[in-house]
Design a protein around this motif. Structure first.
Motif, PDB file in Angstrom:
ATOM      1  N   PRO A   1      43.267 -72.398  30.241  1.00  0.00           N
ATOM      2  CA  PRO A   1      41.821 -72.489  30.526  1.00  0.00           C
ATOM      3  C   PRO A   1      41.285 -71.220  31.188  1.00  0.00           C
ATOM      4  N   ASN A   2      42.074 -70.645  32.107  1.00  0.00           N
ATOM      5  CA  ASN A   2      41.676 -69.406  32.766  1.00  0.00           C
ATOM      6  C   ASN A   2      41.507 -68.286  31.739  1.00  0.00           C
TER       7      ASN A   2
ATOM      8  N   LEU B   1      41.068 -68.579  28.532  1.00  0.00           N
ATOM      9  CA  LEU B   1      39.970 -68.906  27.617  1.00  0.00           C
ATOM     10  C   LEU B   1      38.612 -68.574  28.220  1.00  0.00           C
ATOM     11  N   PHE B   2      38.489 -68.790  29.543  1.00  0.00           N
ATOM     12  CA  PHE B   2      37.211 -68.489  30.185  1.00  0.00           C
ATOM     13  C   PHE B   2      36.858 -67.012  30.020  1.00  0.00           C
TER      14      PHE B   2
ATOM     15  N   HIS C   1      37.832 -73.824  39.474  1.00  0.00           N
ATOM     16  CA  HIS C   1      38.149 -74.770  38.397  1.00  0.00           C
ATOM     17  C   HIS C   1      38.941 -74.137  37.262  1.00  0.00           C
ATOM     18  N   LEU C   2      39.330 -72.852  37.456  1.00  0.00           N
ATOM     19  CA  LEU C   2      40.069 -72.170  36.394  1.00  0.00           C
ATOM     20  C   LEU C   2      41.574 -72.394  36.505  1.00  0.00           C
TER      21      LEU C   2
ATOM     22  N   TRP D   1      44.402 -74.711  36.725  1.00  0.00           N
ATOM     23  CA  TRP D   1      44.799 -76.119  36.589  1.00  0.00           C
ATOM     24  C   TRP D   1      46.223 -76.371  37.072  1.00  0.00           C
TER      25      TRP D   1
ATOM     26  N   PHE E   1      37.313 -80.384  35.720  1.00  0.00           N
ATOM     27  CA  PHE E   1      37.230 -80.350  34.258  1.00  0.00           C
ATOM     28  C   PHE E   1      35.768 -80.305  33.815  1.00  0.00           C
TER      29      PHE E   1
ATOM     30  N   TYR F   1      34.238 -76.899  34.603  1.00  0.00           N
ATOM     31  CA  TYR F   1      34.778 -75.913  33.664  1.00  0.00           C
ATOM     32  C   TYR F   1      34.079 -76.050  32.308  1.00  0.00           C
ATOM     33  N   ALA F   2      33.987 -77.290  31.829  1.00  0.00           N
ATOM     34  CA  ALA F   2      33.351 -77.540  30.525  1.00  0.00           C
ATOM     35  C   ALA F   2      31.902 -77.063  30.533  1.00  0.00           C
TER      36      ALA F   2
ATOM     37  N   MET G   1      31.775 -73.238  30.263  1.00  0.00           N
ATOM     38  CA  MET G   1      32.171 -72.814  28.915  1.00  0.00           C
ATOM     39  C   MET G   1      31.034 -73.095  27.922  1.00  0.00           C
TER      40      MET G   1
END
Lengths: 309, 254
Positions: B155-156, B158-159, B208-209, B211, B230, B233-234, B237
């Motif tokens: 997730p990190n 991807l951000f 929130h990056l 996890w 979550f 984060y969503a 994004m």
């Protein structure tokens, strides 16, 4: 099938209050090569970009095969093949990969045999597996045309297609386009600021200036052969004054008499009558010449002397 | 083959035809070879032996940092190269909508990132299990030490990919969009130092990056749940995605 492939209805484009295209309307018929002529900066490229959906339209409608390019984009674009300015290709891929790329994008299945057919048509079979960065400009131009034709579009839009081509390349391209329109019944819209180019390849031409419609002209030679069309005919004779005098009392009046050249406005059928008349009056004729008004003259009168190159 | 799949295959073909990806994979293999060589030399000089699971975990942790930066580069490039070469016009005069084009590019980047990371993980683990001592444990330790942490740091990664991608759509400049993402990435740590005690810190994206902290049972801020993280984060994004779509849709292509 409808006979009109592309239709612009009062298309206007404004950017920051400045009107680039003003209420422009024209139609392109099936199977014709349609010239889109105007001085540099007249708005040709802007119009083409609106036609292919690269630019938004401020007001008005553009229809391709009856589909609105804004409201029904996917259906309209499925009928369009285009090269906007240069033939932009992926130089790091081979010609074959480029064709595969655009075949996948066109929204319908393109068979391998169609690809082979197109490649043969543009005569690139020898170099298809070489990277495009090694292609000459002429080869890229041809690959550009090949990718635009893969999905058998009904309109091919070419923006200044001869830019950067040498005279041989221009001639080659012209022959391709004529063959295309004839053999595949594709309409072709070619923009250009070069009169000579348009004159040599188009059936019909629309002229725009400052984003406005100026006029339309049929160029197809068979139309000028029509019986009723009058044209200027020059008679080069021994003595101009005598020839002019002999015409007095007839229904023919010279438009101009200068340097023993008598100019009359006649239809095709009247030419032999005048020749006969002069012969009967013992006037020696050295030359009879038909002076067609050139596209350049028309273009200049349409754009009121607007600069052209 | 659906239209969208065809577009993704196109993007994949373009990325793999450029030199960057193969060169980067070679670079990763050189890093791995050097690490193996160093470890073997170290052991031959009497140094302590390394477990294959531990070796994999350390090497993969290093290479995934490189891949993080590499993915920022390709996420920018997949947009800016089309503008640079003028091929963007070729993409946008097709039946595909601009949103579809953008999404196919985003999906392709995610596939490349997954492919590079998983391939590197596999090659490293294989080499380690052949060359080094595997008595300490097998595959389940690999899951704990390498595979799971990778998916939790994704997730990190991807951000910052989304940041680079959105910046590329906005600026159309490769240098600028890479800089924005890399600078944000490297300054994040420092930034957090300044703002971690502020009451609104939990509404920024930074806590929130990570996890991994939830997996370890220590939430990044006391009292917040994984569900909250979550959701935040969503939200970020989605905001990035929306900005890039709206800007890309509206743009007149010159």
């Amino acid at each position: 099938m409808n006979d009109i492939v592309v239709e612009l209805q009062n298309v206007t484009k404004k950017i920051r209050g400045k009107t680039l295209i003003d209420q422009l309307s024209f139609q392109v018929k099936r199977g014709e090569i349609y010239g889109f002529l105007g001085p540099n900066g007249a708005g040709k490229t802007t119009t083409i970009r609106m036609m292919v959906g690269l630019m938004s339209i401020t007001s008005g409608t553009i229809l391709i095969e009856g589909h609105d390019v804004v409201k029904n984009r996917a259906k309209a674009m499925a009928h369009v093949g285009a090269i906007v300015e240069n033939p932009e290709l992926y130089k790091f891929m081979t010609g074959r990969q480029n064709l595969l790329h655009f075949a996948r994008m066109c929204g319908k299945d393109v068979s391998q045999s169609r690809i082979d057919e197109i490649v043969k048509f543009v005569e690139l079979d020898q170099v298809l597996d070489k990277k495009v960065q090694n292609y000459s400009l002429g080869m890229r131009q041809r690959l550009g045309i090949a990718q635009a034709l893969l999905h058998q579009p009904s309109i091919l839009i070419l923006d200044e297609p001869t830019n950067g081509l040498d005279p041989a390349g221009i001639r080659e391209l012209r022959d391709y386009l004529k063959r295309l329109a004839r053999e595949e019944n594709i309409s072709i819209l070619v923009s250009s600021h070069l009169l000579s180019e348009i004159e040599l390849m188009c059936d019909r031409v629309v002229v725009i200036q400052n984003g406005k419609y100026v006029g339309e002209q049929i160029l197809d030679s068979k139309h000028t052969e029509e019986q009723q069309v009058t044209r200027s005919i020059q008679f080069h004779v021994e003595q101009g004054e005598a020839a002019a005098q002999s015409l007095e009392g007839t229904s023919y009046q010279p438009v101009q008499v200068e340097n023993n050249v008598v100019t009359l406005t006649l239809t095709r059928d009247q030419i032999p009558e005048i020749v006969e008349h002069f012969v009967r009056h013992h006037i020696k004729i050295y030359e009879v010449r038909s002076i067609a008004e050139t596209l350049e003259d028309k273009f200049l009168s349409m754009t009121k002397g607007g600069h052209i190159q | 083959m659906s239209y969208f799949t065809a577009l993704v295959r196109n993007e994949w073909m373009k990325i793999t035809s450029k030199r960057q990806l193969p060169y980067y994979l070679i670079f990763l293999l050189v890093v791995l070879a050097a690490a193996i060589g160093f470890q073997l030399w170290f052991q031959s000089e009497g140094g302590s032996e390394v477990g294959s699971v531990g070796f994999t975990s350390v090497i993969f942790e290093i290479t995934s940092v490189f891949t993080g930066i590499f993915s920022i580069v390709i996420a920018s490039q997949i947009i800016t190269d089309e503008f640079k070469d003028g091929t963007i016009k070729q993409l946008l005069i097709r039946p595909a909508s601009r949103t579809t084009i953008l999404m196919s590019k985003l999906v392709t980047i995610m596939l490349v990132v997954l492919f590079v990371n998983l391939a590197m993980m596999l090659v490293t683990a294989l080499a380690a299990f052949i060359l080094f001592d595997s008595s300490a444990g097998g595959i389940h330790l690999l899951w704990e030490g390498t595979i799971l942490p990778f998916f939790l740091t994704l997730p990190n990664e991807l951000f910052y990919i989304f940041v680079a991608f959105t910046a590329a759509v906005l600026t159309r400049s490769l240098g600028l969009s890479i800089s924005i993402a890399v600078i944000l990435n490297s300054l994040a740590g420092m930034l957090i130092m300044f703002i971690f005690d502020k009451p609104w810190y939990k509404y920024t994206v930074f806590p929130h990056l990570d996890w991994n902290s939830y997996y370890k049972g220590e939430p990044p801020i006391e009292g917040i749940t994984f569900g909250f993280s979550f959701g935040m984060y969503a939200l970020y994004m989605l905001a990035l995605l929306l900005v890039s779509i709206l800007v890309f849709k509206k743009r007149d292509i010159q």
